[in-house]
Design a protein around this motif. Structure first.
Motif, PDB file in Angstrom:
ATOM      1  N   VAL A 147      13.017 -27.215  31.812  1.00  0.00           N
ATOM      2  CA  VAL A 147      13.033 -26.061  32.701  1.00  0.00           C
ATOM      3  C   VAL A 147      14.258 -25.227  32.315  1.00  0.00           C
ATOM      4  O   VAL A 147      15.392 -25.657  32.497  1.00  0.00           O
ATOM      5  CB  VAL A 147      13.107 -26.476  34.187  1.00  0.00           C
ATOM      6  CG1 VAL A 147      13.164 -25.251  35.087  1.00  0.00           C
ATOM      7  CG2 VAL A 147      11.920 -27.371  34.546  1.00  0.00           C
ATOM      8  N   LEU A 148      14.004 -24.055  31.754  1.00  0.00           N
ATOM      9  CA  LEU A 148      15.061 -23.166  31.284  1.00  0.00           C
ATOM     10  C   LEU A 148      15.203 -22.006  32.265  1.00  0.00           C
ATOM     11  O   LEU A 148      14.204 -21.433  32.698  1.00  0.00           O
ATOM     12  CB  LEU A 148      14.720 -22.656  29.885  1.00  0.00           C
ATOM     13  CG  LEU A 148      14.374 -23.751  28.862  1.00  0.00           C
ATOM     14  CD1 LEU A 148      13.845 -23.149  27.574  1.00  0.00           C
ATOM     15  CD2 LEU A 148      15.583 -24.633  28.598  1.00  0.00           C
ATOM     16  N   ASN A 149      16.425 -21.661  32.628  1.00  0.00           N
ATOM     17  CA  ASN A 149      16.649 -20.665  33.670  1.00  0.00           C
ATOM     18  C   ASN A 149      16.324 -19.230  33.257  1.00  0.00           C
ATOM     19  O   ASN A 149      15.806 -18.464  34.057  1.00  0.00           O
ATOM     20  CB  ASN A 149      18.095 -20.729  34.172  1.00  0.00           C
ATOM     21  CG  ASN A 149      18.361 -22.017  34.923  1.00  0.00           C
ATOM     22  OD1 ASN A 149      17.513 -22.507  35.651  1.00  0.00           O
ATOM     23  ND2 ASN A 149      19.540 -22.573  34.735  1.00  0.00           N
ATOM     24  N   MET A 150      16.630 -18.864  32.019  1.00  0.00           N
ATOM     25  CA  MET A 150      16.453 -17.477  31.584  1.00  0.00           C
ATOM     26  C   MET A 150      14.971 -17.139  31.391  1.00  0.00           C
ATOM     27  O   MET A 150      14.252 -17.877  30.720  1.00  0.00           O
ATOM     28  CB  MET A 150      17.198 -17.261  30.264  1.00  0.00           C
ATOM     29  CG  MET A 150      17.249 -15.812  29.828  1.00  0.00           C
ATOM     30  SD  MET A 150      18.037 -15.591  28.191  1.00  0.00           S
ATOM     31  CE  MET A 150      19.560 -16.483  28.384  1.00  0.00           C
ATOM     32  N   PRO A 151      14.497 -16.027  31.960  1.00  0.00           N
ATOM     33  CA  PRO A 151      13.086 -15.648  31.804  1.00  0.00           C
ATOM     34  C   PRO A 151      12.839 -14.945  30.463  1.00  0.00           C
ATOM     35  O   PRO A 151      12.916 -13.725  30.362  1.00  0.00           O
ATOM     36  CB  PRO A 151      12.834 -14.712  32.983  1.00  0.00           C
ATOM     37  CG  PRO A 151      14.163 -14.083  33.229  1.00  0.00           C
ATOM     38  CD  PRO A 151      15.190 -15.136  32.883  1.00  0.00           C
ATOM     39  N   ALA A 152      12.570 -15.734  29.440  1.00  0.00           N
ATOM     40  CA  ALA A 152      12.287 -15.212  28.100  1.00  0.00           C
ATOM     41  C   ALA A 152      11.499 -16.271  27.348  1.00  0.00           C
ATOM     42  O   ALA A 152      11.237 -17.355  27.884  1.00  0.00           O
ATOM     43  CB  ALA A 152      13.590 -14.870  27.381  1.00  0.00           C
ATOM     44  N   ALA A 153      11.122 -15.967  26.122  1.00  0.00           N
ATOM     45  CA  ALA A 153      10.378 -16.942  25.319  1.00  0.00           C
ATOM     46  C   ALA A 153      11.166 -18.244  25.255  1.00  0.00           C
ATOM     47  O   ALA A 153      12.344 -18.243  24.861  1.00  0.00           O
ATOM     48  CB  ALA A 153      10.135 -16.386  23.920  1.00  0.00           C
ATOM     49  N   PRO A 154      10.545 -19.366  25.643  1.00  0.00           N
ATOM     50  CA  PRO A 154      11.279 -20.639  25.718  1.00  0.00           C
ATOM     51  C   PRO A 154      12.023 -21.025  24.436  1.00  0.00           C
ATOM     52  O   PRO A 154      13.149 -21.513  24.502  1.00  0.00           O
ATOM     53  CB  PRO A 154      10.193 -21.655  26.057  1.00  0.00           C
ATOM     54  CG  PRO A 154       9.158 -20.862  26.771  1.00  0.00           C
ATOM     55  CD  PRO A 154       9.174 -19.506  26.112  1.00  0.00           C
ATOM     56  N   HIS A 155      11.423 -20.803  23.277  1.00  0.00           N
ATOM     57  CA  HIS A 155      12.109 -21.198  22.037  1.00  0.00           C
ATOM     58  C   HIS A 155      13.368 -20.348  21.814  1.00  0.00           C
ATOM     59  O   HIS A 155      14.364 -20.845  21.299  1.00  0.00           O
ATOM     60  CB  HIS A 155      11.159 -21.122  20.833  1.00  0.00           C
ATOM     61  CG  HIS A 155      10.731 -19.747  20.452  1.00  0.00           C
ATOM     62  ND1 HIS A 155       9.833 -19.017  21.209  1.00  0.00           N
ATOM     63  CD2 HIS A 155      11.090 -18.958  19.413  1.00  0.00           C
ATOM     64  CE1 HIS A 155       9.655 -17.829  20.638  1.00  0.00           C
ATOM     65  NE2 HIS A 155      10.403 -17.770  19.553  1.00  0.00           N
ATOM     66  N   LEU A 156      13.351 -19.084  22.258  1.00  0.00           N
ATOM     67  CA  LEU A 156      14.535 -18.231  22.123  1.00  0.00           C
ATOM     68  C   LEU A 156      15.617 -18.638  23.130  1.00  0.00           C
ATOM     69  O   LEU A 156      16.801 -18.682  22.791  1.00  0.00           O
ATOM     70  CB  LEU A 156      14.156 -16.760  22.305  1.00  0.00           C
ATOM     71  CG  LEU A 156      13.188 -16.186  21.268  1.00  0.00           C
ATOM     72  CD1 LEU A 156      12.835 -14.739  21.609  1.00  0.00           C
ATOM     73  CD2 LEU A 156      13.761 -16.289  19.863  1.00  0.00           C
ATOM     74  N   VAL A 157      15.205 -18.934  24.350  1.00  0.00           N
ATOM     75  CA  VAL A 157      16.164 -19.382  25.373  1.00  0.00           C
ATOM     76  C   VAL A 157      16.808 -20.690  24.942  1.00  0.00           C
ATOM     77  O   VAL A 157      18.035 -20.841  25.005  1.00  0.00           O
ATOM     78  CB  VAL A 157      15.479 -19.546  26.754  1.00  0.00           C
ATOM     79  CG1 VAL A 157      16.454 -20.128  27.767  1.00  0.00           C
ATOM     80  CG2 VAL A 157      14.926 -18.218  27.247  1.00  0.00           C
ATOM     81  N   ALA A 158      15.994 -21.628  24.483  1.00  0.00           N
ATOM     82  CA  ALA A 158      16.519 -22.928  24.047  1.00  0.00           C
ATOM     83  C   ALA A 158      17.530 -22.752  22.914  1.00  0.00           C
ATOM     84  O   ALA A 158      18.598 -23.375  22.926  1.00  0.00           O
ATOM     85  CB  ALA A 158      15.373 -23.839  23.613  1.00  0.00           C
ATOM     86  N   ALA A 159      17.210 -21.901  21.952  1.00  0.00           N
ATOM     87  CA  ALA A 159      18.132 -21.655  20.836  1.00  0.00           C
ATOM     88  C   ALA A 159      19.427 -21.016  21.339  1.00  0.00           C
ATOM     89  O   ALA A 159      20.523 -21.391  20.903  1.00  0.00           O
ATOM     90  CB  ALA A 159      17.466 -20.764  19.791  1.00  0.00           C
ATOM     91  N   ALA A 160      19.326 -20.072  22.271  1.00  0.00           N
ATOM     92  CA  ALA A 160      20.506 -19.369  22.784  1.00  0.00           C
ATOM     93  C   ALA A 160      21.457 -20.296  23.532  1.00  0.00           C
ATOM     94  O   ALA A 160      22.674 -20.099  23.488  1.00  0.00           O
ATOM     95  CB  ALA A 160      20.078 -18.213  23.693  1.00  0.00           C
ATOM     96  N   ILE A 161      20.913 -21.315  24.207  1.00  0.00           N
ATOM     97  CA  ILE A 161      21.775 -22.223  24.979  1.00  0.00           C
ATOM     98  C   ILE A 161      22.029 -23.543  24.252  1.00  0.00           C
ATOM     99  O   ILE A 161      22.671 -24.436  24.786  1.00  0.00           O
ATOM    100  CB  ILE A 161      21.197 -22.491  26.390  1.00  0.00           C
ATOM    101  CG1 ILE A 161      19.860 -23.224  26.319  1.00  0.00           C
ATOM    102  CG2 ILE A 161      21.091 -21.201  27.182  1.00  0.00           C
ATOM    103  CD1 ILE A 161      19.327 -23.688  27.669  1.00  0.00           C
ATOM    104  N   GLY A 162      21.500 -23.668  23.027  1.00  0.00           N
ATOM    105  CA  GLY A 162      21.723 -24.884  22.242  1.00  0.00           C
ATOM    106  C   GLY A 162      20.920 -26.077  22.728  1.00  0.00           C
ATOM    107  O   GLY A 162      21.308 -27.219  22.509  1.00  0.00           O
TER     108      GLY A 162
END
Length: 155
Positions: free
Chosen positions: A79-94
């Motif tokens: 569950v990623l907080n930022m509303p964006a493409a999950p793979h981009l959010v995951a990459a941005a937060i490591g």
């Protein structure tokens, strides 16, 4: 009524109705006597509800359709907080997302559903004063959905 062993709901974009269709399938299966629970491997975008609890709209849809109470069962390993493409959010937060974790969670859900179905079957047999040897011999296992898990009804 017998149901297919599982469904995999997919779409080519966000907001095309994948979760809505999954929720509708879950509700229909449950209305016809099947057991179904939603599962989503990753979601992005959360908000705080009226009680201040962090939730995701898609997971709430699947939880409600699955007739689960809040916190009763994990429906998503990531569950990623930022509303964006999950793979981009995951990459941005490591955040690394591993298929093994998703599969483990799916297997845990399947085992939990199987135990619930077995308990339901035993309770039904004992409430009907059925012979316990016959009652306990006919195990049924759940089918697997990627977006939802359900009891296939196949004995």
């Amino acid at each position: 009524m017998s149901f297919p062993a599982g469904f995999f709901i997919t779409g080519t974009d966000t907001e095309v109705g994948k979760t809505l269709v999954s929720g509708a399938f879950i509700l229909k299966i449950r209305a016809q006597g099947g057991k179904a629970v939603g599962f989503k491997p990753v979601v992005a975008g959360t908000y705080k509800d009226a009680k201040g609890v962090v939730v995701n709209e898609d997971l709430e849809t699947l939880r409600i359709a699955s007739h689960l109470n809040p916190g009763q069962m994990e429906l998503c390993p990531y569950v990623l907080n930022m509303p964006a493409a999950p793979h981009l959010v995951a990459a941005a937060i490591g955040q690394e997302m591993e298929m093994e974790m998703e599969m483990e969670m799916e297997m845990e859900m399947e085992m939990e559903m199987e135990m619930e179905m077995e308990m339901d079957r035993i309770m039904q047999c004992t409430s009907q004063n059925t012979d316990s040897k016959r009652c306990c011999s006919g195990r049924r296992g759940p089918g697997v959905f990627n977006s939802a898990k359900q009891d296939s009804g196949l004995g």
